[in-house]
Design a protein around this motif. Structure first.
Motif, PDB file in Angstrom:
ATOM      1  N   PRO A 191      -2.055  10.106   2.888  1.00 17.37           N
ATOM      2  CA  PRO A 191      -3.064   9.564   3.813  1.00 17.37           C
ATOM      3  C   PRO A 191      -4.070  10.642   4.224  1.00 17.37           C
ATOM      4  CG  PRO A 191      -0.842   8.929   4.477  1.00 17.37           C
ATOM      5  CD  PRO A 191      -0.685   9.955   3.402  1.00 17.37           C
ATOM      6  N   SER A 192      -5.325  10.252   4.275  1.00 14.82           N
ATOM      7  CA  SER A 192      -6.387  11.173   4.675  1.00 14.82           C
ATOM      8  C   SER A 192      -7.570  10.368   5.191  1.00 14.82           C
ATOM      9  CB  SER A 192      -6.817  12.054   3.505  1.00 14.82           C
ATOM     10  OG  SER A 192      -7.445  11.285   2.503  1.00 14.82           O
ATOM     11  N   PRO A 193      -8.426  10.962   6.030  1.00 11.21           N
ATOM     12  CA  PRO A 193      -9.613  10.239   6.507  1.00 11.21           C
ATOM     13  C   PRO A 193     -10.516   9.776   5.365  1.00 11.21           C
ATOM     14  CG  PRO A 193      -9.223  12.194   7.844  1.00 11.21           C
ATOM     15  CD  PRO A 193      -8.276  12.269   6.695  1.00 11.21           C
ATOM     16  N   LYS A 205       0.833  -1.209   0.000  1.00 11.20           N
ATOM     17  CA  LYS A 205       0.000   0.000   0.000  1.00 11.20           C
ATOM     18  C   LYS A 205       0.864   1.255   0.000  1.00 11.20           C
ATOM     19  CE  LYS A 205      -3.486   2.415   2.767  1.00 11.20           C
ATOM     20  NZ  LYS A 205      -4.295   2.367   4.018  1.00 11.20           N
ATOM     21  N   ASP A 228      -8.936   6.716   3.802  1.00 10.73           N
ATOM     22  CA  ASP A 228      -9.098   5.565   4.701  1.00 10.73           C
ATOM     23  C   ASP A 228     -10.521   5.018   4.625  1.00 10.73           C
ATOM     24  OD1 ASP A 228      -6.493   5.764   5.498  1.00 10.73           O
ATOM     25  OD2 ASP A 228      -6.924   6.925   7.308  1.00 10.73           O
ATOM     26  N   ARG A 229     -11.512   5.908   4.581  1.00  3.48           N
ATOM     27  CA  ARG A 229     -12.901   5.477   4.477  1.00  3.48           C
ATOM     28  C   ARG A 229     -13.153   4.747   3.164  1.00  3.48           C
ATOM     29  NH1 ARG A 229     -16.353   4.376   8.130  1.00  3.48           N
ATOM     30  NH2 ARG A 229     -15.792   6.336   9.196  1.00  3.48           N
ATOM     31  N   PHE A 270     -10.934   3.043   1.447  1.00  2.39           N
ATOM     32  CA  PHE A 270     -10.308   1.726   1.566  1.00  2.39           C
ATOM     33  C   PHE A 270     -11.187   0.777   2.372  1.00  2.39           C
ATOM     34  CE2 PHE A 270      -5.969   3.610   0.606  1.00  2.39           C
ATOM     35  CZ  PHE A 270      -5.780   2.843  -0.537  1.00  2.39           C
ATOM     36  N   GLN A 271     -11.817   1.276   3.422  1.00  2.90           N
ATOM     37  CA  GLN A 271     -12.685   0.440   4.249  1.00  2.90           C
ATOM     38  C   GLN A 271     -13.902  -0.049   3.461  1.00  2.90           C
ATOM     39  OE1 GLN A 271     -13.569   2.900   7.626  1.00  2.90           O
ATOM     40  NE2 GLN A 271     -11.529   2.717   8.522  1.00  2.90           N
TER      41      GLN A 271
END
Length: 224
Positions: free
Chosen positions: A139-141, A128, A144-145, A147-148
């Motif tokens: 990277p950022s929120p 990654k 990340d969301r 990716f989830q």
């Protein structure tokens, strides 16, 4: 980035080699040979892992990685030697191996595929990071969301394809004849097994996270 490209090629060759109904015996043997060459190159590029293994502390992460590597190596060697025993086209000699050797080759091939997926997932953090660097992503929120959500979708579809492709039957070597003459197209087969590979890679990622959690130093509880 060359290593990631080689890893991607390995996954593609893995999936294509499993598709015996489409490529038949000759194509299967050719793809198996190419897969072996790619594996040797992958091993040569990552030979420093052996030195790192000797110097590293044998914590849970190291033990878990070594276990998966050992299982993957055992299934790989079984595939190679059983494949040599049943090869009929590319080698200058031919061995009349019993049906049991064909079954061993069949089983070890799928185990090798699944262990390789687990191994890939256990190194997903490094993969990654390399991909984010290549595509200049930070990277950022929100990322990340994303990716989830993508992970959840891939898990659900991976479970669906695992049942559709009857992975349990393949590992138990039941209904072998029916699976050798499947009606799937090359694209359908590749998408299904690609998704199954990703499912087990996700399992490997969370297995590595569990090992990392176990390696955390425990807090001492103060007593009064």
């Amino acid at each position: 980035m060359e290593k990631i490209a080689l890893d991607g090629l390995l996954i593609v060759l893995f999936i294509l080699t499993l598709n015996l109904p489409f490529f038949r015996v000759v194509g299967h043997e050719i793809l198996g040979g190419l897969l072996l060459l790619a594996l040797l190159l992958h091993h040569a590029w990552n030979r420093s892992w052996h030195d790192h293994l000797k110097r590293s502390r044998w914590n849970y992460q190291r033990r878990g990685n070594a276990l998966v590597m050992a299982l993957m190596a055992a299934s790989c060697l079984t595939v190679i030697f059983s494949g040599i025993a049943i090869a009929r086209n590319l080698l200058p000699f031919s061995i009349r191996a019993p049906l049991a050797v064909h079954e061993i080759h069949w089983l070890s091939g799928y185990l090798f595929f699944l262990f390789a997926a687990l191994h890939t997932g256990m190194h997903s953090g490094d993969i990654k990071g390399r991909l984010m660097h290549f595509f200049s992503l930070r990277p950022s929120p929100a990322l990340d969301r994303l990716f989830q959500i993508l992970t959840l979708a891939l898990v659900m579809t991976g479970i669906y394809f695992s049942f559709q492709e009857r992975i349990g039957d393949r590992l138990l070597m039941t209904h072998m004849v029916n699976m050798l003459i499947g009606p799937q197209s090359l694209l359908e087969f590749s998408l299904a097994f690609g998704n199954i590979f990703i499912l087990y890679a996700i399992m490997g990622h969370y297995f590595q996270a569990l090992l990392r959690h176990l390696d955390r130093p425990k807090r001492r509880v103060r007593t009064t």
